[in-house]
Motif scaffolding. Structure first.
Motif, PDB file in Angstrom:
ATOM      1  N   ILE A  77       0.825  -1.219   0.000  1.00 37.42           N
ATOM      2  CA  ILE A  77       0.000   0.000   0.000  1.00 37.42           C
ATOM      3  C   ILE A  77       0.857   1.267   0.000  1.00 37.42           C
ATOM      4  O   ILE A  77       0.630   2.161  -0.836  1.00 37.42           O
ATOM      5  CB  ILE A  77      -0.999  -0.033   1.169  1.00 37.42           C
ATOM      6  N   PRO A  78       1.864   1.413   0.877  1.00 38.52           N
ATOM      7  CA  PRO A  78       2.740   2.586   0.764  1.00 38.52           C
ATOM      8  C   PRO A  78       3.450   2.646  -0.589  1.00 38.52           C
ATOM      9  O   PRO A  78       3.636   3.734  -1.149  1.00 38.52           O
ATOM     10  CB  PRO A  78       3.735   2.396   1.908  1.00 38.52           C
ATOM     11  N   LEU A  79       3.849   1.485  -1.097  1.00 37.59           N
ATOM     12  CA  LEU A  79       4.505   1.439  -2.402  1.00 37.59           C
ATOM     13  C   LEU A  79       3.585   1.969  -3.492  1.00 37.59           C
ATOM     14  O   LEU A  79       4.019   2.709  -4.388  1.00 37.59           O
ATOM     15  CB  LEU A  79       4.911  -0.010  -2.716  1.00 37.59           C
ATOM     16  N   THR A  80       2.313   1.612  -3.420  1.00 31.86           N
ATOM     17  CA  THR A  80       1.341   2.052  -4.420  1.00 31.86           C
ATOM     18  C   THR A  80       1.159   3.568  -4.388  1.00 31.86           C
ATOM     19  O   THR A  80       1.143   4.227  -5.439  1.00 31.86           O
ATOM     20  CB  THR A  80      -0.005   1.348  -4.186  1.00 31.86           C
ATOM     21  N   ILE A  81       1.007   4.121  -3.206  1.00 34.40           N
ATOM     22  CA  ILE A  81       0.829   5.578  -3.083  1.00 34.40           C
ATOM     23  C   ILE A  81       2.072   6.300  -3.603  1.00 34.40           C
ATOM     24  O   ILE A  81       1.977   7.320  -4.292  1.00 34.40           O
ATOM     25  CB  ILE A  81       0.542   5.962  -1.625  1.00 34.40           C
ATOM     26  N   TYR A  82       3.250   5.762  -3.308  1.00 36.23           N
ATOM     27  CA  TYR A  82       4.496   6.373  -3.789  1.00 36.23           C
ATOM     28  C   TYR A  82       4.550   6.377  -5.313  1.00 36.23           C
ATOM     29  O   TYR A  82       4.894   7.383  -5.938  1.00 36.23           O
ATOM     30  CB  TYR A  82       5.698   5.624  -3.221  1.00 36.23           C
ATOM     31  N   PHE A  83       4.212   5.248  -5.933  1.00 36.22           N
ATOM     32  CA  PHE A  83       4.355   5.117  -7.379  1.00 36.22           C
ATOM     33  C   PHE A  83       3.333   5.934  -8.166  1.00 36.22           C
ATOM     34  O   PHE A  83       3.638   6.434  -9.249  1.00 36.22           O
ATOM     35  CB  PHE A  83       4.238   3.643  -7.786  1.00 36.22           C
ATOM     36  N   PHE A  84       2.132   6.061  -7.636  1.00 34.29           N
ATOM     37  CA  PHE A  84       1.050   6.628  -8.441  1.00 34.29           C
ATOM     38  C   PHE A  84       0.548   7.971  -7.925  1.00 34.29           C
ATOM     39  O   PHE A  84      -0.571   8.379  -8.245  1.00 34.29           O
ATOM     40  CB  PHE A  84      -0.100   5.623  -8.536  1.00 34.29           C
ATOM     41  N   SER A  85       1.353   8.648  -7.126  1.00 35.82           N
ATOM     42  CA  SER A  85       0.997   9.992  -6.674  1.00 35.82           C
ATOM     43  C   SER A  85       2.266  10.768  -6.363  1.00 35.82           C
ATOM     44  O   SER A  85       3.370  10.214  -6.393  1.00 35.82           O
ATOM     45  CB  SER A  85       0.107   9.925  -5.426  1.00 35.82           C
ATOM     46  N   GLN A  86       2.082  12.032  -6.058  1.00 40.32           N
ATOM     47  CA  GLN A  86       3.215  12.887  -5.671  1.00 40.32           C
ATOM     48  C   GLN A  86       3.193  13.181  -4.178  1.00 40.32           C
ATOM     49  O   GLN A  86       3.866  14.103  -3.723  1.00 40.32           O
ATOM     50  CB  GLN A  86       3.151  14.204  -6.465  1.00 40.32           C
ATOM     51  N   HIS A  87       2.430  12.400  -3.441  1.00 48.12           N
ATOM     52  CA  HIS A  87       2.326  12.648  -2.007  1.00 48.12           C
ATOM     53  C   HIS A  87       3.653  12.392  -1.308  1.00 48.12           C
ATOM     54  O   HIS A  87       4.412  11.486  -1.670  1.00 48.12           O
ATOM     55  CB  HIS A  87       1.241  11.759  -1.391  1.00 48.12           C
TER      56      HIS A  87
END
Length: 642
Positions: free
Chosen positions: A247-257
């Motif tokens: 889940i953290p990996l997904t947010i990192y890859f697909f957003s600029q957060h």
């Protein structure tokens, strides 16, 4: 005047408009969000319908199947599941195999605590009023279909700029379709017990979905939902814990957060994990990782030397990739020695190591650039890690169902290559080639699934397939003998005899692979007894018993049947001589079990306490055990007999 207007324009450009834009980016709404799009279902419902209906087409045959394989452990012979609603409390407060064995046995490293799927079986048992394989199979297919829909929605939330000349080559749709059609998932779907795999992925993906909704909206509801769903995922199966990284990996890859936002979404999941571990350890105990399991059927690496374990594991990792690319032949049994024991001098282990190093290198190369192929590869390795036998010993070399969660990454990777790489090569030329390959894959996967699913209709059909595709597995051959033995009960005459003789050949093959295998020895003894009922050949029966006793004299069935035989034999002298010879040659010498040799000689002694051969043999066994006093006494008694 012009100067004044210029200043006013500058003010509008530097204050009003930018502030308004920043407000939209910082305080995202559901209609203007990074991941969520409210029009998605309206525009894509028909694609979602295709994905949803496909499992019901591929697995329709399974609705008429019965219980097979581990369904016995979780449903048929599970005392807690069969209690319905009243058994739920026991399912939550005991290790997952306790309802079958009657106690916690800790047969495999790490124990098992997966109550959620068992609870669903208990509910179905209560509602259906007894055995209900049909509805249970349907529910598995339904959950699989919902998983496909959720995958499509998630991929569409993550990949929004996918451009292709053909709608069917859009990465989100193609990845979901490839996943649902792939025959590597048959074991998880067609076997009712596989629901733990299905629920684990469905709930883990649901956790990812609600986390992305929280990232968009900042609403507490979504944060709480993600925590609850993740706790349920963990109660389904332990490998859900890998989504702590996914889940953290997904947010990192697909957003600029930034890291702060990622950490905020991670904390609720961490709390759920801690609560789950506290519950698990209090119920099933703290796992003793590294503890040696001395049963080959629960520790396939038993007796391996040097680097053989890691070399063999590396080969199984290659097998997973091979079965995803070319899913043939498929098998439910990878127990010793369906996978050969390899060393690091074997090219297969070295080749697999190099292949996986290249894959990891590619994944890391695209990490900072946030490439989809990098995400897919890293997802695959993260979710496969816990079922790779590297972290814990799973009790088998590998299983096709272990790829159920990890194959999401492989499906995304293949779809990305077909859609965004090949599909955009030389205009429509690449798209046409990609479409042909896609059609070939989907048709091939679909036909293979439809052809393979009937193997799961019964224990006999499943094991027939297993011995055909994995003939070097002791467990597969033993289970085939068991299935034929059970089916023979409804037969009679010569047909039954021939069927049992074939069953005997499978038990013998299992024992050739692993001669101390308890179940195979038990089946050999049981089949021999059934053949004796037909031909009344006592000598042949005792010959089979002697073969069993040469490796496992502790099989309880033999003692039970000898009780029956002693009261009916017409040749007591032959039976006594058999006890003497078998005790000395097979049990004490071959099996190296002098105490069991003494046990069988005691049976002969009860039949004739003056038999010189029995007395002399007993003296030899006591001498072997180091009890010289008793050995001398029995030698004296033997010398007194003429």
């Amino acid at each position: 005047m012009a100067r004044k207007n210029k200043r006013a324009t500058k003010t509008d450009a530097t204050t009003t408009k930018p502030i308004k834009t920043l407000t939209k980016v910082t305080d995202l709404t559901e209609s203007h969000s990074l991941f969520w799009h409210s029009e998605f279902w309206k525009k894509n419902w028909w694609k979602a319908l295709i994905i949803f209906c496909l499992p019901f087409i591929l697995y329709y045959q399974a609705n008429s199947f019965g219980y097979v394989l581990d369904d016995t452990i979780v449903i048929e012979d599970n005392s807690f599941t069969k209690q319905g609603f009243s058994g739920i409390d026991d399912l939550l407060t005991t290790e997952s195999m306790t309802g079958y064995f009657g106690e916690q046995k800790n047969l495999v490293e790490g124990n098992r605590y997966r109550p959620l799927s068992l609870i669903t079986f208990a509910i179905e048992h209560q509602v259906a009023g007894g055995k209900s394989p049909g509805p249970s199979h349907f529910i598995n297919i339904l959950l699989y279909a919902l998983t496909g829909i959720l995958l499509y929605r998630l991929f569409s939330m993550l990949i929004k700029d996918n451009k292709t000349d053909f709608w069917w080559l859009a990465t989100p749709f193609l990845a979901s379709l490839l996943y649902i059609a792939h025959p590597i998932h048959i074991e998880a779907v067609a076997n009712i017990k596989g629901r733990d795999e299905i629920l684990a992925l469905l709930l883990s993906l649901s956790t990812l979905y609600t986390t992305l909704r929280y990232v968009d909206s900042k609403k507490t509801f979504w944060m709480i939902s993600s925590a609850v769903l993740f706790f349920l995922a963990l109660l389904s199966k332990e490998n859900s814990i890998t989504f702590l990284a996914v889940i953290p990996l997904t947010i990192y890859f697909f957003s600029q957060h930034k890291f702060k936002t990622i950490l905020k979404t991670f904390l609720p999941l961490l709390i759920s994990t801690i609560l789950y571990l506290i519950l698990r350890f209090s119920v099933a105990g703290v796992p003793e990782f590294g503890k040696e399991v001395n049963d080959l059927m629960n520790n396939p690496f038993l007796g391996m030397k040097g680097g053989e374990k890691m070399a063999t594991i590396m080969f199984t990792l290659y097998k997973y990739l091979q079965l995803y690319i070319l899913p043939h032949p498929l098998n439910h049994d990878y127990y010793p020695y369906a996978i050969p024991v390899l060393g690091w001098a074997d090219y297969r282990s070295i080749g697999s190591l190099l292949l996986h190093m290249v894959m990891i290198g590619i994944g890391l190369y695209g990490f900072r650039r946030k490439k989809i192929y990098s995400y897919a590869i890293l997802y695959y390795f993260i979710t496969l890690s816990i079922v790779s036998n590297i972290v814990i010993n799973l009790g088998t070399f590998m299983n096709e169902r272990f790829l159920y969660m990890a194959s999401v990454g492989l499906s995304l990777l293949v779809a990305y290559i077909l859609s965004e790489k090949l599909g955009n090569w030389k205009g429509k030329t690449g798209a046409i080639i990609a479409s042909v390959i896609t059609a070939f894959l989907l048709i091939g996967y679909g036909l293979k699934t439809i052809e393979r699913v009937p193997d799961w209709s019964s224990a006999l059909s499943l094991n027939q397939s297993a011995v055909k595709n994995g003939s070097n597995s002791a467990r597969a051959n033993s289970f085939m003998a068991t299935a034929m033995y059970e089916d023979s009960k409804s037969m009679s005459g010569e047909n039954k005899k021939q069927f049992l003789q074939e069953a005997m050949s499978y038990s013998d093959k299992a024992l050739n692979i692993f001669n101390k295998y308890q179940n195979a020895n038990l089946m050999k003894a049981g089949i021999a007894a059934e053949l004796y009922k037909i031909d009344r050949d006592e000598h042949k029966l005792l010959g089979h018993f002697a073969e069993v006793m040469s490796s496992r004299p502790d099989v309880p069935y033999i003692n039970t049947y000898l009780d029956y035989l002693e009261g009916r034999t017409s040749d007591v002298d032959y039976l006594i001589d058999w006890y003497v010879n078998t005790s000395l040659n097979e049990v004490m010498t071959t099996a190296q079990q002098p105490k069991w040799a003494l046990h069988y000689l005691n049976r002969a002694y009860k039949l004739d306490n003056h038999h010189k051969g029995v007395l002399a043999a007993t003296a030899k066994v006591y001498r072997r055990l180091g009890d010289d006093t008793r050995a001398d006494n029995f030698e004296k008694l033997a010398n007194l007999e003429q």
